[in-house]
Design an enzyme around this catalytic site. Sequence first.
Site, PDB file in Angstrom:
ATOM      1  N   ASP A 278      44.245  58.008 145.703  1.00  0.00           N
ATOM      2  CA  ASP A 278      45.028  56.788 145.939  1.00  0.00           C
ATOM      3  C   ASP A 278      44.054  55.625 146.028  1.00  0.00           C
ATOM      4  OD1 ASP A 278      46.950  54.960 146.471  1.00  0.00           O
ATOM      5  OD2 ASP A 278      47.518  55.762 148.426  1.00  0.00           O
ATOM      6  N   ALA A 279      43.678  55.112 144.855  1.00  0.00           N
ATOM      7  CA  ALA A 279      42.632  54.096 144.763  1.00  0.00           C
ATOM      8  C   ALA A 279      43.166  52.737 144.326  1.00  0.00           C
ATOM      9  CB  ALA A 279      41.556  54.567 143.773  1.00  0.00           C
ATOM     10  N   LYS A 280      44.334  52.723 143.705  1.00  0.00           N
ATOM     11  CA  LYS A 280      44.988  51.485 143.252  1.00  0.00           C
ATOM     12  C   LYS A 280      44.028  50.617 142.438  1.00  0.00           C
ATOM     13  CE  LYS A 280      48.241  51.594 147.107  1.00  0.00           C
ATOM     14  NZ  LYS A 280      47.671  52.740 147.840  1.00  0.00           N
ATOM     15  N   ARG A 281      43.361  51.232 141.488  1.00  0.00           N
ATOM     16  CA  ARG A 281      42.418  50.519 140.631  1.00  0.00           C
ATOM     17  C   ARG A 281      43.133  49.827 139.476  1.00  0.00           C
ATOM     18  NH1 ARG A 281      39.527  51.831 144.698  1.00  0.00           N
ATOM     19  NH2 ARG A 281      37.420  52.599 144.446  1.00  0.00           N
TER      20      ARG A 281
ATOM     21  N   THR B 193      46.107  56.418 141.372  1.00  0.00           N
ATOM     22  CA  THR B 193      47.045  55.304 141.413  1.00  0.00           C
ATOM     23  C   THR B 193      46.382  54.077 140.791  1.00  0.00           C
ATOM     24  OG1 THR B 193      46.352  54.741 143.668  1.00  0.00           O
ATOM     25  CG2 THR B 193      48.304  56.152 143.419  1.00  0.00           C
TER      26      THR B 193
END
Length: 276
Positions: free
Chosen positions: A91-94, A122
């Site tokens: 869950d890094a939302k890069r 993510t």
Amino acid sequence: MNKKQLFEQIKTKKSFLCVGLDPVLENIPKHLLKYDNPVLEFNKQIIDATKDLCVAYKPNTAFFESMGLKGWETLIKTWQYIPKDIFTIADAKRGDIGNTSAMYADAFFNEAKSEMGFDAVTVAPYMGKDSVGPFLQHENKWVILLALTSNAGHSDFQLHQTPGGKLYEEVIRISSQWADSEKLMYVVGATRGSEFENIRRLAPDHFLLVPGIGAQGGSLADVCQYGLNKECGLLVNSARAIIYAGNGEDFAEKARAEALKVQQEMEQILESAKLI
């Protein structure tokens, strides 16, 4: 792990639970501080206690990155400890310009380079197709695109009306042309239960990663009423409600008990839907 394999795990475990690993050193049980790496020991005991009840783990990378070098090493060792038949989500939302996204993709997908080979990451869609494409190029890996989130500020942009509908609807409509449901999932917050029927109209076959159950107050029943599809199609995440269910020496047993309650509710839902 491909879509068929993920659904088989769901049927085998009678669960579509994803356990969020969001460890904060100050919040973990004090008796773990005697270990050289208390956070890693915490994660290991949570995994040992819940691995037969969940089909996915989702480490939130910010909780590891905030601890510097030791935290990044802990993230690597946590991923390595998770059984390989369990779906793993970074869950890094890069999301950045193409060559930068390619490096982010390697960081989480290319085990030979980074010592981590997550199944999914993510990704934020704001910068468009060329920022997401490098993640999609990795074979047998998934992109989980932010669509409709559970935070209070989601309405600032995600519900903005465009000529084609709400902005999150445009995100799903356009991005679904970049990859099919074998490589692309969407984040949809559990606290947005009323929108699931609409989301299933736009993405009937895609898996949805659903945060917001438990501590954030989302209803599993509401999510499943409209969110389930013929392959389940849901990975419902719970983090704080499980990992911080207890703070004593029996914290892992308390975590297991909380995960078991969720799994048992999921089993009933899957049976009612005739998916198991």
